[in-house]
Motif scaffolding. Structure first.
Motif, PDB file in Angstrom:
ATOM      1  N   SER A 180      -9.922 -38.663  17.299  1.00  0.00           N
ATOM      2  CA  SER A 180      -8.630 -39.215  17.885  1.00  0.00           C
ATOM      3  C   SER A 180      -7.238 -38.455  18.769  1.00  0.00           C
ATOM      4  O   SER A 180      -7.707 -37.116  17.589  1.00  0.00           O
ATOM      5  CB  SER A 180      -8.422 -40.009  17.376  1.00  0.00           C
ATOM      6  N   PHE A 181      -6.959 -38.842  19.623  1.00  0.00           N
ATOM      7  CA  PHE A 181      -5.718 -38.044  20.152  1.00  0.00           C
ATOM      8  C   PHE A 181      -4.035 -38.458  19.617  1.00  0.00           C
ATOM      9  O   PHE A 181      -4.156 -39.487  18.706  1.00  0.00           O
ATOM     10  CB  PHE A 181      -5.317 -37.453  21.400  1.00  0.00           C
ATOM     11  N   VAL A 182      -3.281 -38.008  19.816  1.00  0.00           N
ATOM     12  CA  VAL A 182      -1.962 -38.926  19.061  1.00  0.00           C
ATOM     13  C   VAL A 182      -1.397 -39.586  20.502  1.00  0.00           C
ATOM     14  O   VAL A 182      -1.401 -40.954  19.889  1.00  0.00           O
ATOM     15  CB  VAL A 182      -1.022 -37.680  19.477  1.00  0.00           C
ATOM     16  N   ASN A 183      -1.292 -39.758  20.936  1.00  0.00           N
ATOM     17  CA  ASN A 183      -1.961 -40.744  22.292  1.00  0.00           C
ATOM     18  C   ASN A 183      -3.227 -41.211  22.071  1.00  0.00           C
ATOM     19  O   ASN A 183      -3.965 -40.784  22.715  1.00  0.00           O
ATOM     20  CB  ASN A 183      -1.331 -40.145  23.975  1.00  0.00           C
ATOM     21  N   ALA A 184      -2.719 -42.710  22.618  1.00  0.00           N
ATOM     22  CA  ALA A 184      -4.049 -43.563  22.821  1.00  0.00           C
ATOM     23  C   ALA A 184      -5.028 -43.161  24.182  1.00  0.00           C
ATOM     24  O   ALA A 184      -4.448 -42.876  25.037  1.00  0.00           O
ATOM     25  CB  ALA A 184      -3.665 -45.469  22.915  1.00  0.00           C
ATOM     26  N   TYR A 255     -10.195 -28.472  16.455  1.00  0.00           N
ATOM     27  CA  TYR A 255      -9.880 -29.782  15.408  1.00  0.00           C
ATOM     28  C   TYR A 255      -8.031 -29.391  14.773  1.00  0.00           C
ATOM     29  O   TYR A 255      -7.694 -30.656  14.048  1.00  0.00           O
ATOM     30  CB  TYR A 255     -10.310 -29.989  14.229  1.00  0.00           C
ATOM     31  N   VAL A 256      -8.081 -27.593  14.560  1.00  0.00           N
ATOM     32  CA  VAL A 256      -7.212 -27.912  13.329  1.00  0.00           C
ATOM     33  C   VAL A 256      -5.711 -27.368  14.515  1.00  0.00           C
ATOM     34  O   VAL A 256      -4.712 -28.027  14.176  1.00  0.00           O
ATOM     35  CB  VAL A 256      -7.539 -26.838  12.255  1.00  0.00           C
ATOM     36  N   LEU A 257      -6.275 -26.087  14.796  1.00  0.00           N
ATOM     37  CA  LEU A 257      -5.016 -25.248  15.329  1.00  0.00           C
ATOM     38  C   LEU A 257      -4.263 -26.089  16.740  1.00  0.00           C
ATOM     39  O   LEU A 257      -3.099 -27.260  16.406  1.00  0.00           O
ATOM     40  CB  LEU A 257      -5.048 -24.242  16.348  1.00  0.00           C
ATOM     41  N   GLY A 258      -5.400 -27.110  17.315  1.00  0.00           N
ATOM     42  CA  GLY A 258      -5.163 -27.694  18.569  1.00  0.00           C
ATOM     43  C   GLY A 258      -4.043 -29.079  18.314  1.00  0.00           C
ATOM     44  O   GLY A 258      -3.270 -29.222  18.174  1.00  0.00           O
ATOM     45  N   ALA A 259      -4.918 -29.971  17.260  1.00  0.00           N
ATOM     46  CA  ALA A 259      -4.425 -30.911  16.343  1.00  0.00           C
ATOM     47  C   ALA A 259      -3.281 -30.869  15.817  1.00  0.00           C
ATOM     48  O   ALA A 259      -2.484 -31.810  16.493  1.00  0.00           O
ATOM     49  CB  ALA A 259      -5.560 -31.729  15.454  1.00  0.00           C
ATOM     50  N   LEU A 260      -2.848 -29.992  15.120  1.00  0.00           N
ATOM     51  CA  LEU A 260      -1.760 -29.458  14.154  1.00  0.00           C
ATOM     52  C   LEU A 260      -0.188 -29.085  15.484  1.00  0.00           C
ATOM     53  O   LEU A 260       0.632 -30.134  15.669  1.00  0.00           O
ATOM     54  CB  LEU A 260      -1.418 -28.663  14.211  1.00  0.00           C
ATOM     55  N   LYS A 261      -0.529 -28.837  16.546  1.00  0.00           N
ATOM     56  CA  LYS A 261       0.018 -28.335  17.376  1.00  0.00           C
ATOM     57  C   LYS A 261       0.741 -29.619  18.462  1.00  0.00           C
ATOM     58  O   LYS A 261       1.833 -29.526  18.730  1.00  0.00           O
ATOM     59  CB  LYS A 261       0.025 -27.092  18.739  1.00  0.00           C
ATOM     60  N   GLU A 262       0.055 -30.319  18.901  1.00  0.00           N
ATOM     61  CA  GLU A 262       0.079 -31.736  19.356  1.00  0.00           C
ATOM     62  C   GLU A 262       0.753 -32.273  18.775  1.00  0.00           C
ATOM     63  O   GLU A 262       1.892 -33.721  19.267  1.00  0.00           O
ATOM     64  CB  GLU A 262      -1.118 -32.455  19.508  1.00  0.00           C
ATOM     65  N   TYR A 263       0.317 -32.863  17.249  1.00  0.00           N
ATOM     66  CA  TYR A 263       1.116 -34.347  16.728  1.00  0.00           C
ATOM     67  C   TYR A 263       3.011 -32.939  16.230  1.00  0.00           C
ATOM     68  O   TYR A 263       4.133 -34.339  16.431  1.00  0.00           O
ATOM     69  CB  TYR A 263       0.393 -34.011  15.336  1.00  0.00           C
ATOM     70  N   GLY A 271       5.023 -34.230  11.823  1.00  0.00           N
ATOM     71  CA  GLY A 271       3.681 -34.411  12.150  1.00  0.00           C
ATOM     72  C   GLY A 271       2.236 -33.629  11.437  1.00  0.00           C
ATOM     73  O   GLY A 271       1.631 -33.498  11.624  1.00  0.00           O
ATOM     74  N   PRO A 272       2.983 -32.572  10.322  1.00  0.00           N
ATOM     75  CA  PRO A 272       1.249 -32.092  10.265  1.00  0.00           C
ATOM     76  C   PRO A 272       1.170 -33.208   9.052  1.00  0.00           C
ATOM     77  O   PRO A 272      -0.169 -32.931   9.042  1.00  0.00           O
ATOM     78  CB  PRO A 272       2.101 -30.528   9.415  1.00  0.00           C
ATOM     79  N   LYS A 273       2.274 -33.002   8.743  1.00  0.00           N
ATOM     80  CA  LYS A 273       1.678 -34.382   7.194  1.00  0.00           C
ATOM     81  C   LYS A 273       0.948 -35.823   8.392  1.00  0.00           C
ATOM     82  O   LYS A 273       0.124 -36.098   7.529  1.00  0.00           O
ATOM     83  CB  LYS A 273       3.275 -35.153   7.110  1.00  0.00           C
ATOM     84  N   LYS A 274       1.289 -36.018   9.292  1.00  0.00           N
ATOM     85  CA  LYS A 274       0.605 -36.687   9.806  1.00  0.00           C
ATOM     86  C   LYS A 274      -0.732 -36.489   9.917  1.00  0.00           C
ATOM     87  O   LYS A 274      -1.812 -37.553  10.074  1.00  0.00           O
ATOM     88  CB  LYS A 274       1.392 -37.462  11.419  1.00  0.00           C
ATOM     89  N   TRP A 275      -1.523 -35.756  10.169  1.00  0.00           N
ATOM     90  CA  TRP A 275      -2.151 -34.759  11.087  1.00  0.00           C
ATOM     91  C   TRP A 275      -3.124 -34.812   9.680  1.00  0.00           C
ATOM     92  O   TRP A 275      -4.241 -35.265   9.956  1.00  0.00           O
ATOM     93  CB  TRP A 275      -2.331 -33.382  11.804  1.00  0.00           C
ATOM     94  N   ALA A 276      -2.647 -34.790   8.723  1.00  0.00           N
ATOM     95  CA  ALA A 276      -2.925 -34.838   8.204  1.00  0.00           C
ATOM     96  C   ALA A 276      -3.960 -35.919   7.089  1.00  0.00           C
ATOM     97  O   ALA A 276      -4.804 -36.190   6.722  1.00  0.00           O
ATOM     98  CB  ALA A 276      -2.362 -34.019   6.048  1.00  0.00           C
ATOM     99  N   GLN A 277      -3.280 -37.254   7.670  1.00  0.00           N
ATOM    100  CA  GLN A 277      -3.243 -38.102   7.008  1.00  0.00           C
ATOM    101  C   GLN A 277      -4.586 -38.987   8.032  1.00  0.00           C
ATOM    102  O   GLN A 277      -5.601 -40.161   7.456  1.00  0.00           O
ATOM    103  CB  GLN A 277      -1.892 -39.354   6.750  1.00  0.00           C
ATOM    104  N   ASN A 278      -3.992 -38.516   8.440  1.00  0.00           N
ATOM    105  CA  ASN A 278      -5.141 -39.001  10.051  1.00  0.00           C
ATOM    106  C   ASN A 278      -6.656 -38.075   9.453  1.00  0.00           C
ATOM    107  O   ASN A 278      -7.526 -38.731   9.744  1.00  0.00           O
ATOM    108  CB  ASN A 278      -4.846 -38.533  11.539  1.00  0.00           C
TER     109      ASN A 278
END
Length: 362
Positions: A180-184, A255-263, A271-278
């Motif tokens: 999943s991405f940040v945006n729905a 899934y890590v670098l790209g997602a962390l940047k997005e979050y 952002g990083p905390k919310k990504w880790a929780q996801n």
């Protein structure tokens, strides 16, 4: 004579801007590419007019709508439409069935010396056109299905082809428990409409084959309409073979670098905390299929990677975590799916070989 059109094909091929005067609740449920919602009635006004229509008929409903809008409301709406049409003079107008609301909007704009064409049959007719085209085009188009284990770089390869449609891109989902991405994701109706646009545009470029990634019926919470999916699955399978170390690196970058940047862009320092929780939630969702021992091992590896002080230190543990997840969870699952797949395998090879093969099948 009323200015209407049912040349929906031209609208799709040209990606014509669309002025949607339905209520916001209707727009959110389903819309078209390049459509902008500037409603003639808001949600509450639409609700009240609907009640009046059921109780007293069409004439009474129109009178109520006019009284709710009144002169000031009319001027405000027309002004918004005028501003939109200055920027999008080629736009077309529609409501749900192409009747009263778009007809009234067309008349009001005419009073301001602006001529706009409205869609015959409105949203409903245009959507029916899109759904029928999706079925018809998918039924007559030979498909090449690009398969390969998770992280093989299938999406990267697809984006190098002119005759491909990235279904995960249309669905705005990476296609896994962690996809999943940040945006729905788009609504199901929006996904179907957007996919139809892509299929129609593809069809009119006269390619011989359509290339798609090997997907299940569902991509995240959206699903490919069954008749269209069944047509896609009449194709032939091309398998992309990628070494595990390359697959782990591709997955890490997305899934890590790209997602962390997005979050980080969405949530800032949180952002990083919310990504880790996801990610942790994603692991929890598949715990039963992983088994308790593998789940604990993966959870510990992820926590160790996330707690490192530097990106370089974290990368080593992330790659170990990803490789373990790929080899012990995703690979057996995908290999089983390929083994039972009825699709004939017509080619398999590395990225360069597969790309060369697919480019010669366009």
């Amino acid at each position: 004579m009323t200015n209407v059109t049912d040349d929906f094909l031209s609208i799709v091929l040209n990606e014509t801007p669309l002025l949607d005067v339905r209520a916001p609740v209707e727009f959110e449920k389903g819309k078209f590419i390049n459509a902008t919602n500037l409603p003639i009635l808001n949600d509450e006004e639409r609700r009240l007019v609907g009640i009046r229509y059921k109780e007293a008929g069409n004439s009474a409903a129109i009178k109520l709508a006019e009284s709710l809008i009144q002169n000031e409301g009319k001027e405000k709406r027309v002004h918004l439409w005028q501003d939109y049409l200055k920027k999008n003079p080629e736009a077309k107008l529609y409501c749900f069935r192409g009747g009263q609301r778009s007809g009234i909007a067309q008349e009001w704009l005419k009073e301001s010396n602006i001529d706009i064409t409205r869609l015959k049959g409105g949203y409903k007719a245009f959507r029916n056109f899109l759904m029928q085209q999706s079925e018809d085009i998918s039924a007559i188009t030979p498909t090449l299905i690009l398969g390969g284990r998770t992280g093989s770089g299938k999406t990267i390869l697809l984006n190098k082809l002119q005759n491909a449609i990235d279904l995960e891109g249309v669905a705005h989902h990476r296609g896994s428990s962690f996809g999943s991405f940040v945006n729905a994701q788009p609504s199901q109706i929006d996904f179907e409409n957007n996919l139809a646009y892509r299929l129609i545009q593809f069809h009119h470029k006269n390619f011989t084959h359509l290339v798609l990634e090997h997907e299940s019926h569902n991509i995240g919470r959206t699903f490919i309409p069954k008749p269209v999916y069944d047509n896609f699955m009449q194709g032939e399978l091309v398998l992309l073979q990628t070494p595990i170390e390359v697959r782990a690196l591709i997955t890490y970058e997305e899934y890590v670098l790209g997602a962390l940047k997005e979050y980080a862009l969405q949530y800032g320092e949180e952002g990083p905390k919310k990504w880790a929780q996801n990610v942790q939630s994603g692991l929890k969702r598949i715990q039963k299929r992983l088994g308790n021992q593998l789940y604990r091992q993966l959870a510990q590896l992820f926590d160790k990677a996330y707690s490192q002080d530097t990106q370089a230190e974290a990368k080593t543990f992330y790659l170990e975590w990803i490789a373990l997840l790929l080899e012990r969870y995703y690979d057996p699952m995908y290999d089983y799916q390929i083994k039972k797949s009825p699709l004939p395998v017509v080619f398999e090879g590395n990225t360069i070989d597969v790309l060369h093969f697919l480019q010669h099948q366009s």
